[in-house]
Design a protein around this motif. Sequence first.
Motif, PDB file in Angstrom:
ATOM      1  N   SER A 192      76.082  51.183  45.640  1.00  0.00           N
ATOM      2  CA  SER A 192      77.669  50.122  46.670  1.00  0.00           C
ATOM      3  C   SER A 192      76.773  48.947  46.729  1.00  0.00           C
ATOM      4  O   SER A 192      77.518  48.431  46.365  1.00  0.00           O
ATOM      5  CB  SER A 192      78.258  50.939  47.445  1.00  0.00           C
ATOM      6  N   THR A 193      76.514  49.374  48.275  1.00  0.00           N
ATOM      7  CA  THR A 193      75.767  48.602  48.926  1.00  0.00           C
ATOM      8  C   THR A 193      74.156  48.212  48.669  1.00  0.00           C
ATOM      9  O   THR A 193      73.316  49.345  49.615  1.00  0.00           O
ATOM     10  CB  THR A 193      76.451  48.405  50.131  1.00  0.00           C
ATOM     11  N   PRO A 194      73.003  47.443  48.498  1.00  0.00           N
ATOM     12  CA  PRO A 194      72.289  47.657  47.684  1.00  0.00           C
ATOM     13  C   PRO A 194      71.609  47.421  49.001  1.00  0.00           C
ATOM     14  O   PRO A 194      71.144  46.378  49.966  1.00  0.00           O
ATOM     15  CB  PRO A 194      71.339  46.530  47.289  1.00  0.00           C
ATOM     16  N   ALA A 195      70.687  48.603  49.652  1.00  0.00           N
ATOM     17  CA  ALA A 195      69.565  47.730  51.160  1.00  0.00           C
ATOM     18  C   ALA A 195      68.764  47.131  50.895  1.00  0.00           C
ATOM     19  O   ALA A 195      68.064  46.521  51.884  1.00  0.00           O
ATOM     20  CB  ALA A 195      69.096  49.679  51.449  1.00  0.00           C
ATOM     21  N   TRP A 196      68.439  47.134  49.596  1.00  0.00           N
ATOM     22  CA  TRP A 196      67.234  45.820  50.088  1.00  0.00           C
ATOM     23  C   TRP A 196      67.610  44.326  50.204  1.00  0.00           C
ATOM     24  O   TRP A 196      66.680  43.444  49.981  1.00  0.00           O
ATOM     25  CB  TRP A 196      67.016  45.248  48.662  1.00  0.00           C
ATOM     26  N   LYS A 197      69.146  43.960  50.026  1.00  0.00           N
ATOM     27  CA  LYS A 197      69.707  43.058  50.477  1.00  0.00           C
ATOM     28  C   LYS A 197      69.665  42.982  51.819  1.00  0.00           C
ATOM     29  O   LYS A 197      69.732  41.821  52.171  1.00  0.00           O
ATOM     30  CB  LYS A 197      70.953  42.862  49.761  1.00  0.00           C
ATOM     31  N   SER A 198      69.863  44.204  52.525  1.00  0.00           N
ATOM     32  CA  SER A 198      69.399  43.540  54.224  1.00  0.00           C
ATOM     33  C   SER A 198      68.058  43.904  54.637  1.00  0.00           C
ATOM     34  O   SER A 198      67.819  44.102  56.385  1.00  0.00           O
ATOM     35  CB  SER A 198      70.352  44.196  55.226  1.00  0.00           C
ATOM     36  N   LYS A 199      67.355  44.967  54.342  1.00  0.00           N
ATOM     37  CA  LYS A 199      66.185  44.991  54.700  1.00  0.00           C
ATOM     38  C   LYS A 199      64.581  44.850  53.868  1.00  0.00           C
ATOM     39  O   LYS A 199      64.181  44.740  52.347  1.00  0.00           O
ATOM     40  CB  LYS A 199      66.150  47.222  54.154  1.00  0.00           C
ATOM     41  N   PRO A 200      63.435  44.555  54.516  1.00  0.00           N
ATOM     42  CA  PRO A 200      62.209  44.509  53.932  1.00  0.00           C
ATOM     43  C   PRO A 200      61.893  45.052  52.814  1.00  0.00           C
ATOM     44  O   PRO A 200      61.893  46.342  53.126  1.00  0.00           O
ATOM     45  CB  PRO A 200      61.545  44.063  54.774  1.00  0.00           C
ATOM     46  N   SER A 201      61.736  44.678  51.481  1.00  0.00           N
ATOM     47  CA  SER A 201      61.263  45.412  50.834  1.00  0.00           C
ATOM     48  C   SER A 201      59.719  45.050  49.758  1.00  0.00           C
ATOM     49  O   SER A 201      59.456  44.174  50.130  1.00  0.00           O
ATOM     50  CB  SER A 201      61.976  44.876  49.419  1.00  0.00           C
ATOM     51  N   PHE A 202      59.068  46.147  49.509  1.00  0.00           N
ATOM     52  CA  PHE A 202      57.929  46.252  48.630  1.00  0.00           C
ATOM     53  C   PHE A 202      57.547  47.179  47.554  1.00  0.00           C
ATOM     54  O   PHE A 202      58.454  47.711  47.354  1.00  0.00           O
ATOM     55  CB  PHE A 202      57.112  46.691  50.380  1.00  0.00           C
ATOM     56  N   TYR A 203      56.724  45.885  46.627  1.00  0.00           N
ATOM     57  CA  TYR A 203      57.342  46.669  44.906  1.00  0.00           C
ATOM     58  C   TYR A 203      56.201  46.713  44.467  1.00  0.00           C
ATOM     59  O   TYR A 203      54.943  45.825  44.912  1.00  0.00           O
ATOM     60  CB  TYR A 203      57.945  45.800  43.909  1.00  0.00           C
ATOM     61  N   LEU A 204      55.565  47.897  43.711  1.00  0.00           N
ATOM     62  CA  LEU A 204      54.156  48.375  43.070  1.00  0.00           C
ATOM     63  C   LEU A 204      54.422  48.317  41.433  1.00  0.00           C
ATOM     64  O   LEU A 204      55.538  49.168  41.506  1.00  0.00           O
ATOM     65  CB  LEU A 204      52.870  49.202  43.783  1.00  0.00           C
ATOM     66  N   VAL A 205      54.214  46.821  40.884  1.00  0.00           N
ATOM     67  CA  VAL A 205      54.055  47.119  39.657  1.00  0.00           C
ATOM     68  C   VAL A 205      53.024  47.231  39.066  1.00  0.00           C
ATOM     69  O   VAL A 205      51.944  47.557  39.644  1.00  0.00           O
ATOM     70  CB  VAL A 205      54.236  45.193  39.349  1.00  0.00           C
ATOM     71  N   VAL A 206      53.584  48.137  38.124  1.00  0.00           N
ATOM     72  CA  VAL A 206      52.546  48.923  37.577  1.00  0.00           C
ATOM     73  C   VAL A 206      52.657  48.623  35.924  1.00  0.00           C
ATOM     74  O   VAL A 206      53.274  48.847  35.275  1.00  0.00           O
ATOM     75  CB  VAL A 206      52.320  50.016  37.293  1.00  0.00           C
ATOM     76  N   ASP A 207      51.422  47.800  35.597  1.00  0.00           N
ATOM     77  CA  ASP A 207      50.995  47.286  34.176  1.00  0.00           C
ATOM     78  C   ASP A 207      50.375  48.451  33.461  1.00  0.00           C
ATOM     79  O   ASP A 207      49.457  48.518  33.650  1.00  0.00           O
ATOM     80  CB  ASP A 207      50.105  46.071  34.014  1.00  0.00           C
TER      81      ASP A 207
END
Length: 261
Positions: A192-207
């Motif tokens: 419904s409402t993505p939290a990443w639009k209003s909260k700082p986000s961090f992402y671990l990209v795994v190759d």
Amino acid sequence: MKLKTLSFAAVAALSLASAAHAATPTPTSTPIKNVVLVHGGFVDGSGWQQVYSLLTKDGYNVSIVQNPTSSLADDVAFTRRVLEKQTGPVVLVGHSYGGAVITEAGGADNVKALVYITAFAPDAGESVQTLISHPAPGAPVPPILPPKDGWLMLDSAKFAAAFAGDLPPKTAQFMADSQVPWNVAALGGTISTPAWKSKPSFYLVVDGDHMIPVEAQRAMAKRANATVMNTKGSHAIYVSNPKVVAALIEEAAKNAGTASK
């Protein structure tokens, strides 16, 4: 039911999305000390054990959500119950499908940062199903068996190569033999409402992840304006390399911390 991976078109669309981005995290003198971990499909919360041990050793209060993976709504409700028990601000972490769960549940007031561990980060109206609905040529296709009574499983014989290729064979086979069924209602649950639009986000990209293509990971991280850490490994990176996972979580706790309790 045949599940597929993200298409090049979908990846491009994610990369070019102009949705509002989360605020850039600002370091503060008081790190967040509460961490809530959310597992993905086909597994349960026990896979977080080594990450839990590292974080608790460093003084964090860690809670693990045991999602039923029966529907996105159910899993969000389970996660919110755990969030309600926390005292003070929280870093909310999701792996794989757990990323969809934290995207929806992360709107809770006490959630101050989101951490995606090679996870789905859907936008409003999207589901994991819509994100994987068109395969890219040559992209790995997860060995998901046809549903039985609405529940999905990975082919046990192909589990290791797809999900846990960097784990010892016996460990990978145990995960295959102890996997948890994943309901199609969870797969198709929309945000419904993505939290990443209003909260700082961090992402671990795994190759090296053969469940979520690295191009799709990068595109979702970019769309969420996430702080990105890169590593090599499998989809089960939280088991095979808990140190890098814990390091990103601690980075999020320090950079999105708040003095309020």
